[in-house]
Scaffold this motif. Sequence first.
Motif, PDB file in Angstrom:
ATOM      1  N   ALA A  60       0.813  -1.204   0.000  1.00  0.00           N
ATOM      2  CA  ALA A  60       0.000   0.000   0.000  1.00  0.00           C
ATOM      3  C   ALA A  60       0.846   1.252   0.000  1.00  0.00           C
ATOM      4  N   GLY A  61       0.675   2.037  -1.048  1.00  0.00           N
ATOM      5  CA  GLY A  61       1.306   3.338  -1.097  1.00  0.00           C
ATOM      6  C   GLY A  61       2.775   3.333  -1.448  1.00  0.00           C
ATOM      7  N   THR A  62       3.387   2.175  -1.633  1.00  0.00           N
ATOM      8  CA  THR A  62       4.830   2.197  -1.876  1.00  0.00           C
ATOM      9  C   THR A  62       5.176   2.173  -3.346  1.00  0.00           C
ATOM     10  N   THR A  63       4.322   1.604  -4.184  1.00  0.00           N
ATOM     11  CA  THR A  63       4.630   1.517  -5.600  1.00  0.00           C
ATOM     12  C   THR A  63       3.440   1.951  -6.415  1.00  0.00           C
ATOM     13  N   GLY A  64       3.718   2.334  -7.639  1.00  0.00           N
ATOM     14  CA  GLY A  64       2.626   2.709  -8.524  1.00  0.00           C
ATOM     15  C   GLY A  64       3.109   2.731  -9.955  1.00  0.00           C
ATOM     16  N   THR A  65       2.166   2.577 -10.894  1.00  0.00           N
ATOM     17  CA  THR A  65       2.478   2.711 -12.307  1.00  0.00           C
ATOM     18  C   THR A  65       1.613   3.819 -12.864  1.00  0.00           C
ATOM     19  N   ASP A  66       2.221   4.711 -13.611  1.00  0.00           N
ATOM     20  CA  ASP A  66       1.507   5.867 -14.122  1.00  0.00           C
ATOM     21  C   ASP A  66       0.630   5.461 -15.290  1.00  0.00           C
ATOM     22  N   ALA A  67      -0.397   4.695 -14.986  1.00  0.00           N
ATOM     23  CA  ALA A  67      -1.241   4.183 -16.048  1.00  0.00           C
ATOM     24  C   ALA A  67      -2.228   5.216 -16.553  1.00  0.00           C
ATOM     25  N   GLY A  76      -2.005   1.212  -9.122  1.00  0.00           N
ATOM     26  CA  GLY A  76      -1.017   0.713  -8.176  1.00  0.00           C
ATOM     27  C   GLY A  76      -0.302  -0.507  -8.727  1.00  0.00           C
ATOM     28  N   SER A  77       0.700  -0.918  -7.989  1.00  0.00           N
ATOM     29  CA  SER A  77       1.477  -2.095  -8.387  1.00  0.00           C
ATOM     30  C   SER A  77       1.826  -2.889  -7.150  1.00  0.00           C
ATOM     31  N   SER A  78       1.839  -4.181  -7.291  1.00  0.00           N
ATOM     32  CA  SER A  78       2.168  -5.010  -6.139  1.00  0.00           C
ATOM     33  C   SER A  78       3.659  -5.227  -5.979  1.00  0.00           C
ATOM     34  N   GLY A  79       4.447  -4.605  -6.849  1.00  0.00           N
ATOM     35  CA  GLY A  79       5.897  -4.701  -6.683  1.00  0.00           C
ATOM     36  C   GLY A  79       6.527  -5.574  -7.732  1.00  0.00           C
ATOM     37  N   SER A  80       6.550  -6.858  -7.516  1.00  0.00           N
ATOM     38  CA  SER A  80       7.253  -7.752  -8.441  1.00  0.00           C
ATOM     39  C   SER A  80       6.536  -7.767  -9.775  1.00  0.00           C
ATOM     40  N   GLY A  81       7.242  -7.324 -10.810  1.00  0.00           N
ATOM     41  CA  GLY A  81       6.625  -7.228 -12.118  1.00  0.00           C
ATOM     42  C   GLY A  81       7.106  -8.285 -13.093  1.00  0.00           C
ATOM     43  N   ASN A 138      15.104  -3.425  -6.410  1.00  0.00           N
ATOM     44  CA  ASN A 138      14.746  -4.780  -6.847  1.00  0.00           C
ATOM     45  C   ASN A 138      13.447  -4.781  -7.647  1.00  0.00           C
ATOM     46  N   GLU A 139      12.522  -3.908  -7.273  1.00  0.00           N
ATOM     47  CA  GLU A 139      11.281  -3.815  -8.050  1.00  0.00           C
ATOM     48  C   GLU A 139      11.558  -3.300  -9.457  1.00  0.00           C
ATOM     49  N   MET A 140      12.488  -2.361  -9.590  1.00  0.00           N
ATOM     50  CA  MET A 140      12.840  -1.870 -10.926  1.00  0.00           C
ATOM     51  C   MET A 140      13.454  -2.992 -11.769  1.00  0.00           C
TER      52      MET A 140
END
Length: 478
Positions: A44-51, A62-67, A162-164
Motif C-alpha cells: 500500500a502506497g509504496t509503488t505505482g504505475t503511471d497508467a 497501483g502495483s504489487s511490486g514484483s513485475g 529490486n522492483e525496478m
Amino acid sequence: MGDRAMISEKLAVAFITLSLVMGGGLAYLTIDAINHGGRVAGTAGTTGTDATPGADTTGDTGSSGSGGAGSGGAGSSSGSGSSRGPSGGIANTQAASGVTGDQILVGGIFDMTGAVDSSVERDTVRAYFNKVNAAGGVNGRKLVLTYCDSQYDNVQTHNCSNEMVSAKVLAVVGWTAPKGENNEVKFLAQDQGIPIVGGLGTPDEYAYPLSYPVSTPFTRTGTALGAQVAAAGIKHPAIITLTDVPWIAPVRQKLVDALHANGVQETHIEDATATDPDYTGHVGNLMHSSDRGPCAANAPGGACPDGLIAALDPFSYSRLFQAMNRSTWHPPVVAGGLDKGNQQDRYAGQIEGSRSLVPFLSPYDHPSNATVTDYLGAVQHYYPNQVPALDVYTQISWTSAQVFVEAVKRAGANLTRKTLVDALNTIQNFDTGWSKPISYSAGGSHDPNHCVVFMQHDNKSSQSGGTWHQYTDWQCFP
C-alpha cells in the motif's frame, strides 16, 4: 507537502497564464487497470504505475511490486565500452528492456513518505512524460512511469531497486531518494545494467558508465559554497549538515577544504538529521561552540560565528530557521537549495538576505526563459497542487526527463537498454535551456555540469513580496 503558498506573486500570474494556454488532450494509458478496477492490491502506497496520468495521483494504477521474474541485467550485449562496464551486460532485446510496440516502461524511486517528501520530483517527471505523450509519444510509443516509495530508508530503497529490476524498466529517470540513492547506483547501473538518468548529485552517481547525472555533484557544490562564503566576507562561519545520509563526508570535506583555501576558518561543524524534530539544540551549539579555530578575536564586529553555512533538505531548513528565530540569532546564511516555494514563509526572517546555490537558472529570476515556461506550464497543467513545492531538485528531475527523451528519440525504433546507452553516449552540447550544455561519451563515468549560480533573497519576507534574484554569473569549478 505542507503549506501551498505560491512561489511569488509574479510567478503566480505566470502560472495562471500558462495553465490557460496549455492545451491538447492526453491519450491515457491503461496498465493493469482493466483487470484490477484501476488499482491493484499490494504494498500500500509504496509503488505505482503511471497508467492514467492526470492532474492528481488518484487515478494512478497501483502495483504489487514484483513485475516479472527476469533481471534487467540479463541481456546478452557487451558493456558500455568501458572497462568498468556492467558486470551483467546491458539488455539488448526489447522484452528485457521494458519496451513494447506502443509503450516504454521507465522506473522511478522517490522518497514520498518519511522525513522527506519527493513526490514533487516524481510528479515533475510525470508532467514531462505526460506532455510528451500528449504530443504523440516518442517514435510511436508512450512513456509509462512505474515508481516506488523509498521512504527515506536504505532497506526500502534497495527493495525499490529490486522492483525496478523485476519490472525490467528501460532506465531509472529523475530519481530522488536522499537516504539510499547513493548506495543503489552500483547495484542498478553496474550489477544490473540499468541506465540511470539524473539523480541528486551524490558521489557514486559520477562513478559508473551507465549513470548519466545532469547536475553538478554535491562535492563540487561544497567547493562552490566555500568560495562564495569567502566572497561574502564571512571569516568564521559555523556549519550544519545532515549526517544521516551516507555520502555527506566527502561533501563536507570539499567544503572545509575550500574554506581553508580561501582563508576562512569554521568555528564548529554541527551534525543533524532529517528526522530531528527540533533544531533548538543544534542552534545552541552553532551559536556558542568554537571547537575548530580562532573566532571572536578576529571576527568582524566581534560576532562569533559571523555566518552560517547550511546543507540540509528543505524541510529541515524550516526547523533550523524556526529554532534560529526562537534564539534571536540572525547571521548571514549561505546554503544550497533554499528556493523551495512552499517553505519560504516557514523560513521566516532567516530567508531575508540569504544566499543560495543552484545549478540551474532559477524560475524566480527567469520567468520568460523557454525551459522555465515549459516546466512551469506542464506542472501547472498536470499537477497544479505541486507548483508551490517546485525547487532546484525538481529542475534536476525535469532535466533528467529532457535528456532521457532526447536519447530515446535518437535510439529510434529498435529501443533497448543497449541502444539507449549508445544514444546517451552521443549526446554532445545538449542545450537544456537553463544550464550549461550537457555532454556524455562512451568509455567512462560522466560529470557533465561543473557550473552553478548564486541567488540572494530580498531583505524582506516572502509574505511581503520578497523573492530570489541571481547575483552571480555562472561560476564553474574543476
